[in-house]
Design an enzyme around this catalytic site. Structure first.
Site, mmCIF file in Angstrom:
data_model
loop_
_atom_site.group_PDB
_atom_site.id
_atom_site.type_symbol
_atom_site.label_atom_id
_atom_site.label_comp_id
_atom_site.label_asym_id
_atom_site.label_seq_id
_atom_site.Cartn_x
_atom_site.Cartn_y
_atom_site.Cartn_z
ATOM 1 N N ASP A 27 10.181 0.874 -11.704
ATOM 2 C CA ASP A 27 10.346 1.536 -10.408
ATOM 3 C C ASP A 27 11.465 0.909 -9.570
ATOM 4 O O ASP A 27 11.708 -0.294 -9.663
ATOM 5 C CB ASP A 27 9.014 1.421 -9.647
ATOM 6 C CG ASP A 27 8.969 2.332 -8.443
ATOM 7 O OD1 ASP A 27 9.735 3.309 -8.388
ATOM 8 O OD2 ASP A 27 8.152 2.050 -7.540
ATOM 9 N N ASN A 75 7.248 13.782 -12.354
ATOM 10 C CA ASN A 75 8.684 13.597 -12.085
ATOM 11 C C ASN A 75 9.499 14.892 -12.192
ATOM 12 O O ASN A 75 10.634 14.963 -11.707
ATOM 13 C CB ASN A 75 9.299 12.529 -13.002
ATOM 14 C CG ASN A 75 8.915 11.117 -12.619
ATOM 15 O OD1 ASN A 75 8.875 10.222 -13.466
ATOM 16 N ND2 ASN A 75 8.633 10.875 -11.345
HETATM 17 C C1 FPP Z 1 11.370 5.310 -11.024
HETATM 18 O O1 FPP Z 1 12.272 4.882 -10.035
HETATM 19 C C2 FPP Z 1 12.083 5.524 -12.262
HETATM 20 C C3 FPP Z 1 12.115 6.688 -12.969
HETATM 21 C C4 FPP Z 1 11.391 7.907 -12.554
HETATM 22 C C5 FPP Z 1 12.917 6.791 -14.199
HETATM 23 C C6 FPP Z 1 12.823 5.602 -15.108
HETATM 24 C C7 FPP Z 1 13.839 5.748 -16.140
HETATM 25 C C8 FPP Z 1 14.611 4.776 -16.581
HETATM 26 C C9 FPP Z 1 14.514 3.365 -16.161
HETATM 27 C C10 FPP Z 1 15.640 5.139 -17.574
HETATM 28 C C11 FPP Z 1 15.469 4.396 -18.847
HETATM 29 C C12 FPP Z 1 14.522 4.927 -19.765
HETATM 30 C C13 FPP Z 1 14.807 5.241 -21.035
HETATM 31 C C14 FPP Z 1 13.726 5.525 -21.982
HETATM 32 C C15 FPP Z 1 16.193 5.315 -21.491
HETATM 33 P P1 FPP Z 1 12.523 5.807 -8.779
HETATM 34 O O2 FPP Z 1 13.592 6.780 -9.117
HETATM 35 O O3 FPP Z 1 11.232 6.433 -8.361
HETATM 36 O O4 FPP Z 1 13.025 4.781 -7.718
HETATM 37 P P2 FPP Z 1 12.718 4.814 -6.157
HETATM 38 O O5 FPP Z 1 11.245 4.609 -5.991
HETATM 39 O O6 FPP Z 1 13.525 3.667 -5.648
HETATM 40 O O7 FPP Z 1 13.190 6.132 -5.627
#
Ligand code: FPP
Length: 247
Positions: A27, A75
Site C-alpha cells: 500500500d 480496485n
Molecule cells: C495500493 O496502493 C496498491 C495497489 C492497488 C497496486 C499494487 C500493485 C503493485 C505494487 C504493482 C506490482 C505488482 C505486480 C504483481 C507487478 P494505493 O494505490 O492504494 O496507494 P494509496 O493508498 O497511496 O493511494
C-alpha cells in the site's frame, strides 16, 4: 518506523524465529507518486520494483510462502486510466516474470478470480504458474482480483454443491474443509502480515487465514520499502508471544 511492538533489539535476521508464511499489503503507491507531483501510475511502477526486490529478499532469508496483495476485487472501481495502467504493468511484469524468478527457484501462483482479466493476461498467468510448478523454492502467491469475502463465498458454494450432490454430509463440514476450498488450500496460514503506509486496515485480505496472524504496520509507503524494513518487521515478529487463544 514500526508503529506496533517494542523497538526490536538489533540481531541478525538469520538468527530469528522466522515466519513460515508472510503476507504483504503493498500500500501507498498513490501517495508516493502524489508527494512527488507524479501521476499515480508512476507510484505503481515504482511499487512493482519494490515488489521484485522484496520478493527476492524474502526468498533469500528463508521465508517459505509469500502472499502479496496486488489487485483487489474492489480496485476495479478506480479511475479507468489507473486500472488501465495497472493492467499494462501486470502484462509487462508477467511477460518478464517467467525467467525473472527462475534463478531464485520461486514458485509463482495467482490467487483470486482470474476470469476478470483479459484472455491475454489470463494466459500469461497460466503460463507463469505452469513454468514454475516444478521449482522447489519459496511459493509466491500474487493476489490479483482477489477479495477474501469473494473467496469465502466461492468456498461455501463449492461445499454446498458437494452436499447437494451427496458427495459429503453436513457433518463433514469442518474448518479444515473450508480451508481446503480456499485459494490457499494446502498452504500454512500466514504467520505475519505487513502493511506499509501506516494504515490500520485488513482491506479484505486473507480474512479466514489470518485468524491468528501477527500484524505489523510500518509507517513507510510501499515504493520506499527497503530490505531493512522487512528485517525490522521480522524482528518485531520474533519478539511476539503467540498464544492462539491459549494462555
Ligand atoms: C495500493 O496502493 C496498491 C495497489 C492497488 C497496486 C499494487 C500493485 C503493485 C505494487 C504493482 C506490482 C505488482 C505486480 C504483481 C507487478 P494505493 O494505490 O492504494 O496507494 P494509496 O493508498 O497511496 O493511494
Amino acid at each position: 518506523m514500526a508503529l506496533f511492538g517494542k523497538k526490536p533489539k538489533q540481531s541478525e535476521v538469520s538468527e530469528l524465529v522466522l515466519p513460515k508464511h508472510v503476507g504483504i499489503i503493498m500500500d501507498g503507491n498513490g501517495r508516493w507518486a502524489k508527494k512527488r507531483g507524479l501521476p499515480r501510475k508512476a507510484g505503481h511502477t515504482e511499487g512493482a520494483r519494490t515488489f521484485r526486490k522484496i520478493t527476492r529478499y524474502c526468498s533469500e532469508v528463508g521465508i517459505k510462502y509469500l502472499t502479496v496483495y496486488a489487485f483487489s476485487t474492489e480496485n476495479w472501481r478506480r479511475p479507468e486510466d489507473e486500472v488501465g495502467a495497472l493492467m499494462k504493468l501486470f502484462k509487462s511484469y508477467l511477460e518478464e516474470a517467467i525467467s525473472d524468478f527462475k534463478d531464485d527457484d520461486i514458485v509463482v501462483r495467482f490467487i483470486g478470480d482470474k476470469s476478470g482479466f483479459s484472455p491475454e493476461l489470463q494466459a500469461l498467468m497460466d503460463e507463469n504458474e505452469e513454468c514454475s510448478r516444478e521449482r522447489d523454492g519459496m511459493v509466491l502467491n500474487i493476489a490479483m482480483n482477489y477479495g477474501s469475502r469473494d473467496e469465502i463465498v466461492r468456498a461455501v458454494k463449492r461445499i454446498a454443491s458437494d452436499v447437494k450432490d451427496g458427495k459429503i454430509s453436513e457433518d463433514e463440514i469442518t474448518e479444515q474443509l473450508v480451508s481446503d476450498n480456499l485459494y490457499t488450500a494446502g498452504q500454512p496460514d500466514p504467520d505475519l502480515i505487513i502493511r506499509p503506509s501506516g494504515e490500520y486496515r485488513i482491506s479484505n485480505f486473507l480474512l479466514w487465514q489470518s485468524a491468528y496472524t501477527e500484524f505489523v504496520i510500518m509507517n513507510k509507503l510501499w515504493p520506499d520499502f527497503q530490505k531493512s524494513d522487512l528485517d525490522e518487521a521480522l524482528q518485531i515478529y520474533a519478539q511476539r508471544n503467540r498464544r492462539y487463544g491459549g494462555v
